[in-house]
Design a protein around this motif. Sequence first.
Motif, short mmCIF file in Angstrom:
data_model
loop_
_atom_site.label_atom_id
_atom_site.label_comp_id
_atom_site.label_asym_id
_atom_site.label_seq_id
_atom_site.Cartn_x
_atom_site.Cartn_y
_atom_site.Cartn_z
N ASN A 182 -11.65 -18.82 -24.71
CA ASN A 182 -12.52 -19.78 -25.36
C ASN A 182 -11.68 -20.68 -26.26
OD1 ASN A 182 -14.57 -21.06 -26.99
ND2 ASN A 182 -15.98 -19.47 -26.30
N ARG A 183 -11.56 -20.33 -27.56
CA ARG A 183 -10.82 -21.15 -28.52
C ARG A 183 -9.90 -20.30 -29.40
NH1 ARG A 183 -15.37 -23.39 -27.36
NH2 ARG A 183 -15.82 -25.58 -27.68
N VAL A 184 -8.82 -20.93 -29.86
CA VAL A 184 -7.97 -20.32 -30.87
C VAL A 184 -8.01 -21.27 -32.08
CG1 VAL A 184 -5.65 -19.55 -31.50
CG2 VAL A 184 -6.47 -19.24 -29.15
N LEU A 185 -8.51 -20.75 -33.20
CA LEU A 185 -8.67 -21.58 -34.40
C LEU A 185 -7.92 -20.95 -35.56
CD1 LEU A 185 -12.56 -21.97 -34.09
CD2 LEU A 185 -10.83 -23.52 -33.17
N VAL A 186 -7.03 -21.73 -36.19
CA VAL A 186 -6.39 -21.30 -37.43
C VAL A 186 -7.07 -22.12 -38.51
CG1 VAL A 186 -4.23 -20.99 -38.67
CG2 VAL A 186 -4.25 -20.81 -36.18
N THR A 187 -7.88 -21.46 -39.34
CA THR A 187 -8.90 -22.16 -40.11
C THR A 187 -8.53 -22.64 -41.51
OG1 THR A 187 -9.78 -20.03 -40.87
CG2 THR A 187 -10.75 -20.96 -38.86
N SER A 188 -7.53 -22.04 -42.19
CA SER A 188 -7.26 -22.45 -43.56
C SER A 188 -6.63 -23.84 -43.61
CB SER A 188 -6.37 -21.44 -44.29
OG SER A 188 -5.03 -21.62 -43.91
N GLN A 189 -6.68 -24.45 -44.78
CA GLN A 189 -6.20 -25.80 -44.98
C GLN A 189 -4.71 -25.95 -44.62
OE1 GLN A 189 -7.11 -27.28 -48.89
NE2 GLN A 189 -5.93 -29.17 -48.58
N HIS A 190 -3.95 -24.86 -44.82
CA HIS A 190 -2.52 -24.89 -44.51
C HIS A 190 -2.21 -23.98 -43.30
CE1 HIS A 190 -1.89 -27.18 -48.12
NE2 HIS A 190 -2.57 -26.27 -48.81
N GLY A 191 -3.21 -23.72 -42.48
CA GLY A 191 -3.05 -22.82 -41.33
C GLY A 191 -2.00 -23.30 -40.34
N LYS A 192 -1.17 -22.36 -39.88
CA LYS A 192 -0.09 -22.78 -38.98
C LYS A 192 0.09 -21.81 -37.81
CE LYS A 192 3.41 -20.48 -41.72
NZ LYS A 192 3.89 -20.53 -43.06
N ILE A 193 0.66 -22.37 -36.75
CA ILE A 193 1.08 -21.58 -35.59
C ILE A 193 2.58 -21.81 -35.50
CG2 ILE A 193 0.93 -21.29 -33.09
CD1 ILE A 193 -1.94 -22.50 -33.27
N MET A 194 3.35 -20.73 -35.57
CA MET A 194 4.81 -20.87 -35.59
C MET A 194 5.45 -19.84 -34.67
SD MET A 194 7.26 -20.98 -38.93
CE MET A 194 7.32 -19.23 -39.22
N GLY A 195 6.10 -20.30 -33.63
CA GLY A 195 6.77 -19.41 -32.69
C GLY A 195 5.79 -18.75 -31.74
N GLY A 196 6.27 -18.40 -30.57
CA GLY A 196 5.43 -17.70 -29.60
C GLY A 196 4.65 -18.64 -28.70
N GLU A 197 3.59 -18.08 -28.14
CA GLU A 197 2.82 -18.79 -27.12
C GLU A 197 1.33 -18.58 -27.39
OE1 GLU A 197 2.61 -18.74 -22.24
OE2 GLU A 197 4.04 -17.44 -23.27
N VAL A 198 0.59 -19.68 -27.46
CA VAL A 198 -0.84 -19.61 -27.72
C VAL A 198 -1.58 -20.34 -26.60
CG1 VAL A 198 -2.71 -20.19 -29.32
CG2 VAL A 198 -0.49 -19.45 -30.21
N LEU A 199 -2.53 -19.64 -25.96
CA LEU A 199 -3.34 -20.24 -24.90
C LEU A 199 -4.81 -20.17 -25.31
CD1 LEU A 199 -0.85 -18.77 -23.18
CD2 LEU A 199 -2.29 -19.42 -21.30
N GLY A 200 -5.47 -21.29 -25.27
CA GLY A 200 -6.91 -21.32 -25.50
C GLY A 200 -7.53 -22.08 -24.34
N LEU A 201 -8.56 -21.53 -23.75
CA LEU A 201 -9.15 -22.19 -22.58
C LEU A 201 -9.62 -23.60 -22.93
CD1 LEU A 201 -10.03 -22.12 -19.62
CD2 LEU A 201 -12.13 -20.98 -20.35
N TYR A 202 -10.37 -23.73 -24.03
CA TYR A 202 -10.95 -25.04 -24.36
C TYR A 202 -10.29 -25.75 -25.54
CZ TYR A 202 -14.61 -23.69 -21.14
OH TYR A 202 -15.29 -23.30 -20.01
N ARG A 203 -9.81 -24.98 -26.53
CA ARG A 203 -9.34 -25.65 -27.74
C ARG A 203 -8.38 -24.77 -28.54
NH1 ARG A 203 -12.03 -29.85 -30.46
NH2 ARG A 203 -11.60 -30.02 -32.67
N ILE A 204 -7.37 -25.42 -29.11
CA ILE A 204 -6.50 -24.79 -30.10
C ILE A 204 -6.49 -25.73 -31.30
CG2 ILE A 204 -4.15 -24.05 -30.69
CD1 ILE A 204 -3.68 -23.54 -27.69
N GLU A 205 -6.67 -25.14 -32.47
CA GLU A 205 -6.76 -25.95 -33.68
C GLU A 205 -5.94 -25.31 -34.79
OE1 GLU A 205 -10.51 -27.05 -36.35
OE2 GLU A 205 -10.86 -27.38 -34.21
N ALA A 206 -5.11 -26.13 -35.48
CA ALA A 206 -4.32 -25.65 -36.62
C ALA A 206 -3.91 -26.86 -37.44
CB ALA A 206 -3.08 -24.90 -36.13
N ASN A 207 -3.43 -26.59 -38.64
CA ASN A 207 -2.95 -27.66 -39.51
C ASN A 207 -1.54 -28.08 -39.10
OD1 ASN A 207 -3.33 -29.35 -41.92
ND2 ASN A 207 -1.55 -28.21 -42.64
N ALA A 208 -0.67 -27.09 -38.83
CA ALA A 208 0.72 -27.36 -38.44
C ALA A 208 1.14 -26.44 -37.31
CB ALA A 208 1.64 -27.18 -39.64
N VAL A 209 2.04 -26.96 -36.46
CA VAL A 209 2.53 -26.18 -35.32
C VAL A 209 4.05 -26.28 -35.27
CG1 VAL A 209 2.47 -25.91 -32.83
CG2 VAL A 209 0.42 -26.62 -34.02
#
Length: 199
Positions: free
Chosen positions: A51-78
């Motif tokens: 479905n979705r991968v959401l990183v919700t906080s104001q400074h939410g980040k995705i760092m390193g690795g692999e993220v798959l979301g069928l419909y949506r990926i959301e973050a502040n920084a990547v």
Amino acid sequence: TVKMGISGKGATIVKAEGDVRAKFILNSHVEARGIVSVEDSIINSKVFSNNRVLVTSQHGKIMGGEVLGLYRIEANAVGSAKETTTTLTVGRNLELERELEKIRADINARKVNLEEVMNKIKNTFGNHLFEDPKKYIEVLPAPKKKICLEMLAEVSNINKRIKELAVIGMQVEHKLVLEEEPQIMVKDTVYPGTTLMIK
């Protein structure tokens, strides 16, 4: 729902039939049929949501690795200023892709088996059998006739199963149609070393 974080040394695997909620995900493998909602960060992890991968906080980040979301990926920084290899992919249904992979592997295994049986038939009875099978089988002695008919029945059964699997594969492929446009939403920064893929 995990009120704390999910942390491992690369060996932690979390699989959920529904949603996953956590404060953070670190060095882990997370798969969910529902939404993966993370408050602070996803770091050096493999995360898949059907479905979705959401990183919700104001400074939410995705760092390193692999993220798959069928419909949506959301973050502040990547990614990170150190160019940590980070891959985000939307529009892929990992479950159905795995199912298709199994079906294709099954078809290929049966084709190999079919070739083995065909070679066995040719080595035992020669190529003349295939010129006029009915006529050829009629003149065989009873024990050889029985063996020949069993081998031909095996060929028929393998071919039948290959056709059935091909139909099942087509049905799975039709399920790969997305109900909504896939999106990657990064509110602030996408650092170098990040790959964004929208299928």
